[in-house]
Design an enzyme around this catalytic site. Sequence first.
Site, mmCIF file in Angstrom:
data_model
loop_
_atom_site.group_PDB
_atom_site.id
_atom_site.type_symbol
_atom_site.label_atom_id
_atom_site.label_comp_id
_atom_site.label_asym_id
_atom_site.label_seq_id
_atom_site.Cartn_x
_atom_site.Cartn_y
_atom_site.Cartn_z
ATOM 1 N N ASN A 110 0.812 -1.143 -0.036
ATOM 2 C CA ASN A 110 0.038 0.160 -0.092
ATOM 3 C C ASN A 110 0.953 1.239 -0.102
ATOM 4 O O ASN A 110 1.897 1.123 0.496
ATOM 5 C CB ASN A 110 -1.004 -0.086 0.967
ATOM 6 N N PHE A 114 -1.701 8.013 4.348
ATOM 7 C CA PHE A 114 -2.609 8.857 5.158
ATOM 8 C C PHE A 114 -3.687 9.362 4.827
ATOM 9 O O PHE A 114 -4.150 10.459 5.304
ATOM 10 C CB PHE A 114 -1.846 9.776 6.188
ATOM 11 N N SER A 172 5.357 5.078 8.815
ATOM 12 C CA SER A 172 4.560 4.726 7.417
ATOM 13 C C SER A 172 5.748 5.249 6.548
ATOM 14 O O SER A 172 6.313 6.301 6.466
ATOM 15 C CB SER A 172 3.514 5.467 7.252
ATOM 16 N N ASN A 174 5.029 5.966 3.495
ATOM 17 C CA ASN A 174 4.244 6.505 2.260
ATOM 18 C C ASN A 174 3.972 7.835 2.384
ATOM 19 O O ASN A 174 3.191 8.537 1.587
ATOM 20 C CB ASN A 174 2.768 5.851 2.169
ATOM 21 N N THR A 175 4.236 8.536 3.574
ATOM 22 C CA THR A 175 4.447 9.979 3.636
ATOM 23 C C THR A 175 5.946 10.428 3.452
ATOM 24 O O THR A 175 6.615 10.103 4.250
ATOM 25 C CB THR A 175 3.855 10.511 4.818
ATOM 26 N N LYS A 210 5.162 3.381 17.220
ATOM 27 C CA LYS A 210 5.353 2.278 16.229
ATOM 28 C C LYS A 210 6.438 2.461 15.227
ATOM 29 O O LYS A 210 6.696 3.759 14.680
ATOM 30 C CB LYS A 210 4.023 2.191 15.259
ATOM 31 N N ASN A 239 5.839 -1.575 11.544
ATOM 32 C CA ASN A 239 5.081 -1.227 10.158
ATOM 33 C C ASN A 239 5.474 -1.824 9.096
ATOM 34 O O ASN A 239 6.201 -2.888 9.109
ATOM 35 C CB ASN A 239 5.444 0.193 10.065
#
Length: 352
Positions: A110, A114, A172, A174-175, A210, A239
């Site tokens: 993915n 966010f 994460s 993805n940011t 996390k 994560n």
Amino acid sequence: MSLLERAGLALLHRMDPESAHGLALAALRKGLAPSAGTLTSDRLACTVAGLELSNPVGLAAGFDKNAEALQALSQSGFGFVEVGAVTPRPQPGNPKPRLFRLTEDRAAINRFGFNNDGMEAVAGRLMRRPRDMVLGLNLGANKDSSDRAADFAQVLSRCGEELDFATVNVSSPNTERLRDLQGKDALAGLLAGVMQARAALAHPIPVFLKIAPDLDEAGLADVAEVALSSGVSGVIATNTTLSREGLVSPLRDQAGGVSGAPLFEKSTRVLARLSVLTEGKLPLIGVGGVSNADQAYAKIRAGASAVQVYTALVYGGMSLVPEIVAGLDALLARDGFANVAEAVGTGREDWL
């Protein structure tokens, strides 16, 4: 798994993964998914960072990003549920497609970024939450924020009174540059702000950190040091990963974080190493690749006080939850543990 659930999963797997996920959440809200109720036993009931859990199997963040299916999730057999990630302002996330099902690898990639409804909308839903569940919120930062560290504290301040715990998500992939906040100095400053917001709550709650599975030894040592000194209640490991090692799916080169079966060994090794570095002073929650009771038990024996699942539900459905919980209870009984807490860390050396 019932024939009805098997047919439902088969239908979902013929759809675009993000559309399928939305339909699965809608089915949950309408009561069309299996409902296991509260699952517990003397062996499974435990206390983690002050949270009294009916069992140590939880739902990881990302499944219910906007806290839309809390009633159904409270009856799904989980010992605890984490929703989010939620940012101060609503944001659409990254362009679609951004979720990929890697069936050959029992995995997913993915790059959501966010996407969520923002803290005001989620706070309203949290006010109507069932009170017979242990509920946490994954805290995030807006992509275009001028002070991402402050965003985490802001979401906690807004939503904290309706929560049982919160998680600081700096892991994460993805940011852009979010993982930079895992650096020692940046992380210490961020957590100081979050803990200040926690202290201001009428009823301060446990706060977890996390982390990513891709930290090197020095980075992991820094995270452990900051976690121990900051006052956080525990660490969630881990994560998603940026690694593509061992993947065979034609979709393996899509950008984003990998979750599911390929993450199990890597995340469990990080978990075991973190258990050593924190010397048992902080409870750890193991997440990454758990799809059966044996793997949940392995995480616990590697040092986790509790575990979380998510991607495995894509392939095993919600009936997987009672299967894992019952299987874990049987494994604890087989090995003579009166309670899951006795098993924590007993197999850590196998992963070092």
